[in-house]
Design a protein around this motif. Structure first.
Motif, short mmCIF file in Angstrom:
data_model
loop_
_atom_site.label_atom_id
_atom_site.label_comp_id
_atom_site.label_asym_id
_atom_site.label_seq_id
_atom_site.Cartn_x
_atom_site.Cartn_y
_atom_site.Cartn_z
N ALA A 15 0.90 -1.14 0.18
CA ALA A 15 -0.04 0.15 0.09
C ALA A 15 0.93 1.32 -0.16
O ALA A 15 0.55 2.26 -0.72
N GLY A 301 -4.52 0.04 3.02
CA GLY A 301 -4.40 -1.38 2.70
C GLY A 301 -4.86 -2.28 4.01
O GLY A 301 -5.69 -2.18 4.60
N CYS A 327 -5.01 -3.02 -1.33
CA CYS A 327 -3.71 -1.96 -0.94
C CYS A 327 -3.57 -1.02 -2.01
O CYS A 327 -3.32 0.13 -1.74
#
Ligand code: NDP
Length: 441
Positions: A15, A301, A327
């Protein structure tokens, strides 16, 4: 190096890498962004670890973000060129949201003047947490980062060399993918999955689908022991030698094992924010913009619990999604919300998506494997080349679709069909979102 940045991203997982990408696309100025991670590497595509990495096919810097998402590869030079400070090997011990400051294990501090994006992800659930005797023996592996994958690759080679045996605890993503990796790299005939459920990936696969994979795993030299609860690990000189489990009838058995891989789920890394942020569903509660309960602070995420509309029921509840697609898209959503100069971006919409690749197989799943849906299987499940299952909910609406071995076009059609149903439900959910507690900030 300055210690105050306009924005700080905490965490160096998938992420985080995609948030950096989104900031660069939005035209961030050099010096505005810092990323802090305890990992020694800049962000990489974590899904490779349980697939190509085990086969020796993926190594850094080959799979840094955004190789998997189809963007420019973000090796360390990329961050330097864009004027992004990337602090690796930097373990954050304290986050003070009121002071907008993070404290590192070194004693240094790093501050943000406007935004913090929390991308601390999740960690593997350890069997030591449940007090399983012997769970701290060496030779018991978990898989979450490159360090874990390197240790596992070395252990597989040593086990093969010594003609040893491997046991995988857990029949989920890690269990299935690692078992395939081990069997493909010299441990065919020496690998056993033990799991408490009655079938592989029981939360997703129907008994019919699971039976196909179980047959294939058997043919590839992986034994599957179902209904098995691991009660202890045996060892010698601090190293694991066996896995003891009780079967469904309560009888105890021990399997020889010089290598164990445990994949029994993940837990979100929220502890730094206990008492500072609202929490939900085991994660940090966010709204449709990925904004937390503290202004200026976002979570993205695995760690983010966002309002997710159920494809099956239309009900909205905060949920976490442990998947790289979320993510990527939640990171992009937070950055849009932060950088938007006019109206905020449209509310985050997410269709649950999962995929896996094992041996020469490859499947995708969209939506929900709703327990009360009617399942319709299709394709040739004996040949096991192209087959799948549809989950049909109330009124015959498609709420989930699984496809093994199909083309990208076929997968795309199934995705659209599930997404179509969700669209209407999300629109209705958004109409009633205000005041419902779903908007966190
Ligand atoms: P999963 O949740 O996929 O699977 C865990 C499995 O272990 C489940 O079958 C679970 O059963 C079982 N289990 C739970 N507790 C025990 C126990 N005490 N003893 C034995 N088995 C137990 O988690 P993983 O660890 O496999 O993966 C962790 C995360 O990594 C996933 O959430 C996923 O996001 C990510 N990942 C994703 C991949 C992908 O998308 N292809 C690949 C690899 C990892 P039950 O269902 O009954 O709880």
């Amino acid at each position: 190096m300055p210690s105050t940045y306009k924005t700080v991203i905490l965490g160096g997982g998938n992420a985080s890498g995609y948030a950096a990408k989104a900031f660069v696309e939005s035209g961030i100025a050099p010096g505005d962004l810092a990323i802090v991670t305890e990992e020694p590497y800049v962000a990489y595509e974590r899904p490779a670890l349980s697939k190509g990495y085990l086969l020796g096919a993926a190594r850094l810097p080959g799979f840094h973000t955004c190789v998997g998402g189809g963007g420019e590869r973000q090796a360390p030079e990329w961050y330097a060129e864009k004027g992004i400070t990337y602090l690796t090997n930097a373990h954050v011990t304290k986050a003070d949201l009121a002071a907008r400051t993070l404290t590192l294990a070194s004693g240094d501090t790093i501050s943000y003047s406007q935004n913090l994006i929390i991308a601390t992800g999740a960690r593997a659930v350890k069997l030591t947490e449940f007090g399983v005797p012997g769970a701290d023996l060496s030779g018991i592996h978990y898989l979450r980062d490159v360090k874990d994958a390197d240790a596992l690759v070395a252990a597989v080679a040593a086990t093969k060399e010594a003609s040893g045996k491997a046991v995988i605890v857990g029949g989920g993503y890690i269990g299935m993918e690692c078992a395939a990796g081990l069997a493909s790299t010299g441990l065919a005939g020496a690998t056993t999955i033990v799991m408490p459920e009655d079938r592989l990936m029981a939360r997703l696969l129907t008994p019919q689908l699971a039976a196909v994979y179980e047959r294939l795993y058997g043919a590839k030299g992986v034994a599957v022991v179902k209904g098995a609860k691991v009660t202890a690990f045996t060892g010698k000189d601090g190293k694991v030698t066996g896995v003891t489990y009780t079967d469904a009838a309560g009888a105890s058995h021990t399997l020889e094992a010089s290598l164990v891989v445990v994949g029994v789920g993940a837990r979100a890394n929220t502890e730094l924010f206990t008492g500072q942020l609202d929490m939900a569903a085991g994660g940090i509660k966010v709204d449709y913009m990925m904004a937390t309960s503290v202004p200026g602070v976002y979570a993205v995420g695995d760690v983010a619990a966002f309002p997710l509309t159920s494809v099956a029921t239309g009900a909205v509840a905060h949920a976490r999604q442990e998947h790289v697609t979320h993510c990527r898209s939640s990171a992009a959503q937070a950055v849009k919300a932060i950088t938007s100069t006019s109206a905020p971006p449209p509310a985050y919409e997410y269709l649950p998506y999962f995929y896996s690749r094992v041996f020469n197989l490859s499947w995708v799943f969209y939506g929900e494997a709703a327990a009360d849906a009617t399942t319709v299987h299709f394709g040739d499940m004996n040949e096991a080349k192209v087959f799948g299952c549809l989950w049909l909910g109330a009124g015959g609406r498609l709420v989930g679709a699984f496809l093994e071995g199909g083309s990208a076009d076929e997968a795309g059609v199934l995705k659209s069909a599930v997404a179509q149903g969700l669209k209407g439900l999300e629109a209705a959910a958004l109409d009633t979102a205000s005041g419902s507690g779903l908007v966190a900030a």
